[in-house]
Design an enzyme around this catalytic site. Structure first.
Site, mmCIF file in Angstrom:
data_model
loop_
_atom_site.group_PDB
_atom_site.id
_atom_site.type_symbol
_atom_site.label_atom_id
_atom_site.label_comp_id
_atom_site.label_asym_id
_atom_site.label_seq_id
_atom_site.Cartn_x
_atom_site.Cartn_y
_atom_site.Cartn_z
ATOM 1 C CG ASP A 101 -16.645 25.038 -23.529
ATOM 2 O OD1 ASP A 101 -15.640 24.419 -23.407
ATOM 3 O OD2 ASP A 101 -17.353 25.244 -22.496
ATOM 4 C CB SER A 102 -11.139 24.781 -25.112
ATOM 5 O OG SER A 102 -11.233 23.539 -25.850
ATOM 6 C CG ASP A 120 -17.360 21.024 -23.834
ATOM 7 O OD1 ASP A 120 -18.085 20.347 -23.011
ATOM 8 O OD2 ASP A 120 -16.186 21.682 -23.737
ATOM 9 C CE LYS A 122 -15.729 18.276 -21.634
ATOM 10 N NZ LYS A 122 -16.162 19.772 -20.669
ATOM 11 C CD GLU A 176 -17.485 23.523 -17.708
ATOM 12 O OE1 GLU A 176 -17.424 24.161 -16.791
ATOM 13 O OE2 GLU A 176 -16.741 23.572 -18.991
ATOM 14 C CD GLU A 203 -9.964 21.849 -16.888
ATOM 15 O OE1 GLU A 203 -11.064 21.741 -17.355
ATOM 16 O OE2 GLU A 203 -9.391 23.019 -17.320
#
Ligand code: KIV
Length: 286
Positions: free
Chosen positions: A50-51, A89, A119, A121, A192
């Site tokens: 999502d970056s 993501d 993925k 978070e 991270e």
């Protein structure tokens, strides 16, 4: 000795069994061209991060990217790779509302976009959701430590779990998060922005691979943002980023030379122009 790189398709069981055997490589990728190049380079896993909200769309953080946009980019990445495993993501608010919504959205990545895993978070707080996804055979990568979707709670992109400075118990909580993800069935965990010794402790504690980004050398693998590795992202340079090329300057140089040559008339030359076949002369009748 470094374990050998093999040409075989990277699979979820292959990633799991790599722990302790060989280091895993992951890079973010957002389109067909760079996906092909990363695949050629032998990168094991391509993360459609999502970056992309920041490095492709130009936002200040990752929160605004939508499911439809992530699906669109995941499709391009899937088309470009042969060997690498594609992980999509899950964007902010695509899995937090309910496990049912998470199932629906993760399913879209697999069915509509061709991703092989998703993925998300979080740790203990998303363990139940992870278990639901795994239960319907959607492989999940966890993501703990500095979780960019929590930027407003954290107050910025700050290292997590430092011995001094962070709330007491932060390190223990991160270890619990990692264990909760393993328990829920995640097949790998991105760690991270934590001190290297904590990255090592998490890696030693769980039996699934850790993939570090700013989490030290002991992690089972590493992930970086493609634009950072290639030197395309010029605005931010976190301490953990190593630039392996300077494509920003190389690109500007190439584009300004092109512009100069167009203005001067040097481009296009005959070598870059089509010619018409000579007209056929008809003989005069005698
Ligand atoms: O979106 C992303 O690029 C990520 C990596 C930084 C792990 O989540």
């Amino acid at each position: 000795m470094a374990a050998e790189f093999t040409q075989a398709k990277v699979t979820v069981p292959g990633v799991i069994s790599s722990k302790g055997e060989r280091k895993l490589t992951m890079l973010t990728s957002y389109d067909f061209t760079f996906s092909r190049l990363a695949d050629r380079a032998g990168i094991d896993m391509l993360l459609v991060g999502d970056s992309l909200a920041m490095v492709v769309q130009g936002h200040d953080n990752t929160l605004g990217v939508t499911m439809d946009e992530m699906i669109y980019h995941t499709r391009m990445v899937v088309r470009g790779r042969r060997r690498a495993l594609v992980v999509a993501d899950m964007p902010f608010m695509s899995y937090q509302v309910s496990a049912t919504e998470a199932l629906h959205n993760a399913g879209r990545f697999i069915k509509e976009a061709g991703a092989e895993a998703v993925k998300l978070e979080g740790g203990c707080n998303v363990a139940e959701t992870v278990a639901r996804l795994v239960d319907v055979d959607i492989p999940v990568v966890g993501h703990i430590g500095l979780t960019p979707q929590s930027i407003h709670r954290i107050g910025g992109h700050k290292v997590q779990g430092r011995r001094s400075g962070d709330a007491p118990g932060a390190r223990g909580r991160l270890l619990k998060d990692a264990m909760a993800l393993e328990q829920a069935g995640a097949f790998a965990v991105v760690v991270e922005g934590v001190p290297a010794d904590l990255g090592a402790e998490i890696t030693d504690t769980i039996s699934i691979p850790t993939i570090g980004i700013g989490a030290g050398a002991a992690c089972d693998g590493q992930v970086l943002v493609m634009h950072d590795v290639l030197g395309l992202e010029e605005r931010i340079l976190p301490k953990f980023v190593k630039r392996y090329a300077d494509l920003a300057d190389a690109s500007v140089e190439a584009m300004s030379t092109y512009a100069e040559e167009v203005r001067s008339g040097a481009f296009p030359s005959r070598a870059h122009s089509y010619s018409s076949p000579r007209p056929v002369r008809l003989r005069k009748a005698q």
